[in-house]
Motif scaffolding. Sequence first.
Motif, PDB file in Angstrom:
ATOM      1  N   ARG A 185       0.827  -1.229   0.000  1.00 43.49           N
ATOM      2  CA  ARG A 185       0.000   0.000   0.000  1.00 43.49           C
ATOM      3  C   ARG A 185       0.847   1.259   0.000  1.00 43.49           C
ATOM      4  O   ARG A 185       0.431   2.296  -0.501  1.00 43.49           O
ATOM      5  CB  ARG A 185      -0.994  -0.006   1.172  1.00 43.49           C
ATOM      6  N   LYS A 186       2.077   1.142   0.508  1.00 41.26           N
ATOM      7  CA  LYS A 186       2.946   2.328   0.536  1.00 41.26           C
ATOM      8  C   LYS A 186       3.323   2.784  -0.871  1.00 41.26           C
ATOM      9  O   LYS A 186       3.721   3.915  -1.092  1.00 41.26           O
ATOM     10  CB  LYS A 186       4.225   2.012   1.318  1.00 41.26           C
ATOM     11  N   LYS A 187       3.254   1.855  -1.816  1.00 44.66           N
ATOM     12  CA  LYS A 187       3.660   2.207  -3.190  1.00 44.66           C
ATOM     13  C   LYS A 187       2.485   2.573  -4.088  1.00 44.66           C
ATOM     14  O   LYS A 187       2.682   2.973  -5.236  1.00 44.66           O
ATOM     15  CB  LYS A 187       4.403   1.023  -3.817  1.00 44.66           C
ATOM     16  N   VAL A 188       1.271   2.411  -3.583  1.00 42.69           N
ATOM     17  CA  VAL A 188       0.100   2.589  -4.451  1.00 42.69           C
ATOM     18  C   VAL A 188      -0.004   4.009  -5.007  1.00 42.69           C
ATOM     19  O   VAL A 188      -0.265   4.210  -6.197  1.00 42.69           O
ATOM     20  CB  VAL A 188      -1.198   2.151  -3.719  1.00 42.69           C
ATOM     21  N   ILE A 189       0.253   4.998  -4.168  1.00 44.90           N
ATOM     22  CA  ILE A 189       0.161   6.393  -4.613  1.00 44.90           C
ATOM     23  C   ILE A 189       1.172   6.654  -5.734  1.00 44.90           C
ATOM     24  O   ILE A 189       0.869   7.267  -6.748  1.00 44.90           O
ATOM     25  CB  ILE A 189       0.401   7.360  -3.427  1.00 44.90           C
ATOM     26  N   ASP A 202      -4.170 -10.528   0.491  1.00 45.37           N
ATOM     27  CA  ASP A 202      -3.511  -9.317  -0.026  1.00 45.37           C
ATOM     28  C   ASP A 202      -3.567  -8.132   0.940  1.00 45.37           C
ATOM     29  O   ASP A 202      -3.591  -6.956   0.522  1.00 45.37           O
ATOM     30  CB  ASP A 202      -4.115  -8.900  -1.386  1.00 45.37           C
ATOM     31  N   THR A 203      -3.561  -8.462   2.222  1.00 39.62           N
ATOM     32  CA  THR A 203      -3.762  -7.463   3.288  1.00 39.62           C
ATOM     33  C   THR A 203      -2.803  -6.274   3.158  1.00 39.62           C
ATOM     34  O   THR A 203      -3.198  -5.122   3.330  1.00 39.62           O
ATOM     35  CB  THR A 203      -3.566  -8.145   4.657  1.00 39.62           C
ATOM     36  N   LYS A 204      -1.563  -6.566   2.841  1.00 34.58           N
ATOM     37  CA  LYS A 204      -0.516  -5.545   2.809  1.00 34.58           C
ATOM     38  C   LYS A 204      -0.721  -4.492   1.717  1.00 34.58           C
ATOM     39  O   LYS A 204      -0.253  -3.364   1.823  1.00 34.58           O
ATOM     40  CB  LYS A 204       0.808  -6.286   2.552  1.00 34.58           C
ATOM     41  N   GLN A 205      -1.407  -4.870   0.669  1.00 43.14           N
ATOM     42  CA  GLN A 205      -1.517  -3.939  -0.465  1.00 43.14           C
ATOM     43  C   GLN A 205      -2.831  -3.166  -0.502  1.00 43.14           C
ATOM     44  O   GLN A 205      -2.982  -2.237  -1.292  1.00 43.14           O
ATOM     45  CB  GLN A 205      -1.293  -4.688  -1.786  1.00 43.14           C
ATOM     46  N   ILE A 206      -3.780  -3.557   0.320  1.00 45.40           N
ATOM     47  CA  ILE A 206      -5.106  -2.907   0.265  1.00 45.40           C
ATOM     48  C   ILE A 206      -5.027  -1.535   0.941  1.00 45.40           C
ATOM     49  O   ILE A 206      -4.465  -1.395   2.024  1.00 45.40           O
ATOM     50  CB  ILE A 206      -6.163  -3.801   0.952  1.00 45.40           C
TER      51      ILE A 206
END
Length: 314
Positions: free
Chosen positions: A265-269, A296-300
Amino acid sequence: MRITFYGNPKKIAEEIKKIDPKLILIHKNREFLVKNFKAGYVYNIFPRLENIKGVKKIEAKNHELLPLVYSYKYRFKYPINPLKKIIIAGPCVIDDWDIFIKTGFELKKLGVDAIRAPLFKPRSSPYGWEGFGKKGISKLKEARKKLKVPFVMEVMDYRVIDKLTGVCDIIQIGARNMKNYVLLKEAAASGLPVLLKRQPKSNLREFLYSAEYILKYGAKKIILCERGDNLSDGIASINLEIIKRIKKELKIPIIADLSHSAKDRKKVINFAAKTAGISDGVMVETSITPEKSLIDTKQIIDIETFKKVMNIIR
Ligand code: PEP
Ligand code: MN
């Protein structure tokens, strides 16, 4: 199509004509310009043409190999409108109905075009939870009536497709199934729009051949989705070149899956910023409580981060 060769042109022309007597060959130096064949089906004679002694290379143009993909011009608006930036968001998988509905209402309020509503999940391990499956169909129907937003759902088994009326609005073909041609045909024949994800490591041609299947077998509305080259190893990647080429060469909308490409999720932006100017929109896994998700908990991302994504995209 062009065939480059060495040796006696007359002999080679004879051999080519044996394969298809209707072909018209225009001879120039060490090359035949080939005309009068049926686009798409020309693929069928490649193996025999290649096998002719003296034939060096066969080159076909994109529209000769992928006639439907390259002539696609349909500009649809429903259930989603690719003429403005598409935003599809929602959970990786539905694992809690209450959280799903609440997330859905939040996303609707923010103006998403469609909600991810997966009942079926491909898992790398056979011990992983695979979603509510068919048992979730009636609940999902209720949820769709309440939310009144289009639902996108991955389908892996063509046998469930006829049970999806009133359940989902767009069928997603997941990365693993991009080359599941039986599934592609059935999804296409359902009459529902199809969202096709690129399989990791597959090239543009392979991706577009799968899109060609979908158009050939009856789908009118198709959306492509780039999701990077790595499956479940945690390595972030997205193929911006493929998005750019599709945008340049085709009229089929292409969106970027920010979650399965960024994988964190830190990279999504950052991935939203990278793709914003070039794609027709994004898909992003979002929940009111990402930490409670089973997969996929880490990426949500949460709703606050989703708002930032919206601001970048629209
Ligand atoms: C998904 O989008 O739900 C998914 C499983 O992603 P992919 O098929 O790209 O791995
Ligand atoms: Mn996921």
